[in-house]
Design an enzyme around this catalytic site. Sequence first.
Site, PDB file in Angstrom:
ATOM      1  N   ARG A 129     -23.410  -0.372  22.084  1.00  0.00           N
ATOM      2  CA  ARG A 129     -23.597  -1.826  22.023  1.00  0.00           C
ATOM      3  C   ARG A 129     -22.698  -2.472  23.071  1.00  0.00           C
ATOM      4  O   ARG A 129     -21.504  -2.154  23.162  1.00  0.00           O
ATOM      5  CB  ARG A 129     -23.237  -2.359  20.636  1.00  0.00           C
ATOM      6  CG  ARG A 129     -23.592  -3.825  20.435  1.00  0.00           C
ATOM      7  CD  ARG A 129     -25.092  -4.017  20.248  1.00  0.00           C
ATOM      8  NE  ARG A 129     -25.563  -3.426  18.998  1.00  0.00           N
ATOM      9  CZ  ARG A 129     -26.847  -3.337  18.669  1.00  0.00           C
ATOM     10  NH1 ARG A 129     -27.778  -3.803  19.485  1.00  0.00           N
ATOM     11  NH2 ARG A 129     -27.202  -2.776  17.521  1.00  0.00           N
ATOM     12  N   CYS A 187     -36.937   0.214  19.618  1.00  0.00           N
ATOM     13  CA  CYS A 187     -36.950  -0.477  20.909  1.00  0.00           C
ATOM     14  C   CYS A 187     -36.446   0.405  22.050  1.00  0.00           C
ATOM     15  O   CYS A 187     -37.015   0.401  23.153  1.00  0.00           O
ATOM     16  CB  CYS A 187     -36.129  -1.759  20.829  1.00  0.00           C
ATOM     17  SG  CYS A 187     -34.422  -1.534  20.249  1.00  0.00           S
ATOM     18  N   ARG A 209     -37.381 -17.651   0.706  1.00  0.00           N
ATOM     19  CA  ARG A 209     -36.526 -18.576   1.461  1.00  0.00           C
ATOM     20  C   ARG A 209     -37.280 -19.195   2.638  1.00  0.00           C
ATOM     21  O   ARG A 209     -37.021 -20.341   3.018  1.00  0.00           O
ATOM     22  CB  ARG A 209     -35.279 -17.857   1.984  1.00  0.00           C
ATOM     23  CG  ARG A 209     -34.371 -17.308   0.915  1.00  0.00           C
ATOM     24  CD  ARG A 209     -33.057 -16.794   1.521  1.00  0.00           C
ATOM     25  NE  ARG A 209     -33.287 -15.886   2.623  1.00  0.00           N
ATOM     26  CZ  ARG A 209     -33.529 -14.587   2.486  1.00  0.00           C
ATOM     27  NH1 ARG A 209     -33.590 -14.061   1.262  1.00  0.00           N
ATOM     28  NH2 ARG A 209     -33.711 -13.815   3.538  1.00  0.00           N
ATOM     29  N   HIS A 233     -32.097  -4.624  26.726  1.00  0.00           N
ATOM     30  CA  HIS A 233     -31.380  -3.350  26.716  1.00  0.00           C
ATOM     31  C   HIS A 233     -31.466  -2.677  28.086  1.00  0.00           C
ATOM     32  O   HIS A 233     -32.458  -2.822  28.806  1.00  0.00           O
ATOM     33  CB  HIS A 233     -31.981  -2.392  25.686  1.00  0.00           C
ATOM     34  CG  HIS A 233     -31.740  -2.779  24.262  1.00  0.00           C
ATOM     35  ND1 HIS A 233     -30.885  -3.792  23.872  1.00  0.00           N
ATOM     36  CD2 HIS A 233     -32.259  -2.263  23.107  1.00  0.00           C
ATOM     37  CE1 HIS A 233     -30.888  -3.883  22.552  1.00  0.00           C
ATOM     38  NE2 HIS A 233     -31.710  -2.961  22.065  1.00  0.00           N
TER      39      HIS A 233
END
Length: 334
Positions: A234, A128, A37, A241
Amino acid sequence: MKIAIVGASGAVGQEFLRVLDEQNFPIDELLLFGSSRSAGRVYSFRGKDYTVKELCHNDDFKGVDFAFVSAGASVSRDYADTITKFGATMIDNSSAFRMDSDVPLVVPEVNGNDAFNAPRHIIANPNCTTIQMVVALKPIHDLATIKRVHVATYQAASGAGAAAMDELKEQSAQISRGEEPTVNKFAYQLAFNVIPHIDVFTDNGYTKEEMKMYNETKKIMHAPNLDVSATCVRVPVMRAHSEAIWVETEKAVTVSEAREAFENAEGVVVMDNPAAKEYPMPLMMAGKDPVYVGRIRKDLTSDHGLSFWTVSDQIKKGAALNAVQIALYMIAHK
């Protein structure tokens, strides 16, 4: 220096291009790869256009020095041999190899030399949240061995990709118009909410994201006896973060000693002046390189405890920047 980026059209792949340029990474030849794609897309880098090639099992990686890979764990596993068979060092951003005993898990400020012990020519980029935390833990650990860590994360929508950021924006707009918000990317509406659930739950009640912090921290810091308990949340923030961290050390470390250690640590910026309301926040830290530390204070529950707050851009230091810094470390120390 011949460099390849796999997953070039994704959020981290695009960040790789920006970070490589910002870090003045030495590049003589650049190759971009993606899915069928993405193949054919054109991206500009240092004044030159590059076309994304479809990733295939062929000889495209011949002569490549470093391949920065961010295309998902299944792609990393499937193409690792193709990428490394001619000697390229594959720096992988997925979870595919992080806990493999023969693949180093590297944060340069913490365990940079581990990068040179990579028999499979694969180096794993940690999660992360782990990267951000261990950069802040290292200066304290050097003062006094850390026995125990508790951490609560406040993770931005961007940690779940561009579609998650778009959903947060869409939900906010829908709610402001009095409409029912669209919920696709997360288990619940994220706008005006927090969700204490990132990744899937495991048998012990922790999520995979939380267990990554537990396992990866031990490996990176060469500290099998270091215990980590995480709650990953979240929050309705677009990017960067935050983490509230509590550490318990074998011997007491004063707040002033900790602050000095943070101030002298590589990759850390101290922003800690409560009287002036100065502390790191994701709104201000998005797009920046360091791990910012603030709210440094004594933990009132432990004689050997400290508490502090960190913020870092998880697409930069938490992903693309850390990977590029691994390569720069290897170039500088070869």
